[in-house]
Design an enzyme around this catalytic site. Structure first.
Site, PDB file in Angstrom:
ATOM      1  CG  ASN A   7      -1.866   1.202   1.225  1.00 19.20           C
ATOM      2  OD1 ASN A   7      -1.486   2.310   0.858  1.00 19.20           O
ATOM      3  ND2 ASN A   7      -3.099   0.990   1.654  1.00 19.20           N
ATOM      4  CD  GLU A  34      -4.817   4.258   0.857  1.00 23.60           C
ATOM      5  OE1 GLU A  34      -5.380   5.367   0.902  1.00 23.60           O
ATOM      6  OE2 GLU A  34      -4.208   3.758   1.823  1.00 23.60           O
ATOM      7  CE1 TYR A 106      -6.953   0.732   1.257  1.00 25.17           C
ATOM      8  CE2 TYR A 106      -8.173   2.072  -0.313  1.00 25.17           C
ATOM      9  CZ  TYR A 106      -7.595   1.916   0.928  1.00 25.17           C
ATOM     10  OH  TYR A 106      -7.672   2.932   1.850  1.00 25.17           O
ATOM     11  CG  ASP A 147      -4.872  -1.944   3.350  1.00 27.74           C
ATOM     12  OD1 ASP A 147      -5.351  -2.606   4.291  1.00 27.74           O
ATOM     13  OD2 ASP A 147      -4.716  -0.706   3.403  1.00 27.74           O
ATOM     14  CG  ASN A 149      -8.369  -1.076   5.529  1.00 28.92           C
ATOM     15  OD1 ASN A 149      -7.583  -0.590   6.327  1.00 28.92           O
ATOM     16  ND2 ASN A 149      -8.625  -0.517   4.358  1.00 28.92           N
ATOM     17  CG  ASP A 247       0.186   5.068   6.128  1.00 25.02           C
ATOM     18  OD1 ASP A 247       0.235   4.484   5.025  1.00 25.02           O
ATOM     19  OD2 ASP A 247      -0.792   5.751   6.480  1.00 25.02           O
ATOM     20  CG  HIS A 248       0.139   0.312   4.486  1.00 27.10           C
ATOM     21  ND1 HIS A 248      -0.733  -0.713   4.782  1.00 27.10           N
ATOM     22  CD2 HIS A 248      -0.602   1.448   4.486  1.00 27.10           C
ATOM     23  CE1 HIS A 248      -1.951  -0.221   4.946  1.00 27.10           C
ATOM     24  NE2 HIS A 248      -1.892   1.093   4.780  1.00 27.10           N
TER      25      HIS A 248
END
Length: 257
Positions: A7, A34, A106, A147, A149, A247-248
């Site tokens: 991501n 993303e 995603y 991802d 989530n 941030d991943h």
């Protein structure tokens, strides 16, 4: 053969870091989430300079997925999930490459909850399950990676109370994830790290990276035909600590050819 998922949190904003990672780790296949750009803005020319070919499914400003392959063009099978014709989010891309069915996803975040975003997340997971059932019925070596989530268990976060009220940890989210495993898919990282403690995401806020306050939401699920070929898996954690990084962190699996 290495298949990675990353991501990237904005392909244009993170392009130097992304190119750096591709050059240093050289995955055979890289699935991106993303990308946050419309199709015409995807910087494919930069990846071609490194020898990669690719397909992508973009969307202005948010979402967006892509599949890059080292020296071979992915053959697109499907983009988007059936079941909600009005759903225009760019979250699903499926292709054949190097003899493997590669699915890049995603999954919706689902916050805030309760509400329509959480309901959409659960519907999307059920639609994903139906598509994964169809892929599994083909009996092809397949990986569904990206991802998700979803924080599957309390072992997958530094402190369970920190996210207890979040959509990523709700019982409904976890149940939907474990239904995929119950259907016969293998969670590669969980299989090789049964005690947990492996993170793939660290928030930009509150010193999460510096304090190692992370959690695992980037997963690679393997079909039975591909799970038999799993050699190793891991997280390129060091790349999260670089300047202007996502941030991943990238997640990878190594497979026998």
């Amino acid at each position: 053969m290495r298949i990675s998922t990353y991501n990237i949190n904005g392909v244009k904003a993170r392009l130097p870091r992304l190119l750096e990672w591709l050059e240093e780790t050289r995955p055979a296949v890289a699935c991106l989430q993303e990308i946050k750009t419309q199709d015409e803005g995807f910087p494919m020319a930069e990846f071609e300079k490194l020898g990669y070919k690719g397909i992508w499914h973009g969307q202005k400003g948010f979402n967006g997925v892509a599949i890059l392959a080292d020296g071979e063009a992915p053959v697109e099978i499907q983009r988007g999930l059936e079941g909600e014709p009005e759903d225009e989010h760019s979250r699903y891309l499926e292709a054949d490459v190097f003899g493997v069915r590669v699915v890049c996803i995603y999954l919706p975040n689902g916050n805030p909850l309760p509400g329509p975003k959480f309901d959409y997340k659960l519907r999307w997971m059920e639609r994903l399950r139906r598509r994964m059932d169809a892929i599994k019925a083909e009996e092809v070596p397949a990986i569904v990676t990206g991802d998700y989530n979803v924080i599957p268990t309390d072992r997958d976060i530094w402190a369970p109370p920190a996210m207890a009220a979040d959509a990523l940890m709700q019982p409904q989210s976890r149940d939907a994830y474990f239904r995929l495993l119950g259907d016969g898919w293998t969670d590669a990282l969980a299989t090789h790290n049964p005690r947990g403690g492996v993170w793939t995401y660290w928030d930009y806020q509150a010193g999460a990276w510096q304090r190692d306050h992370g959690f695992r939401i980037d997963h690679s699920l393997l079909s039975p035909e591909l799970a038999d070929r799993l050699v190793a898996c891991g997280v390129d954690k060091e790349h999260r600590g670089r300047e202007k990084a996502s941030d991943h962190a990238p997640v990878w699996v190594e497979l026998r050819q």
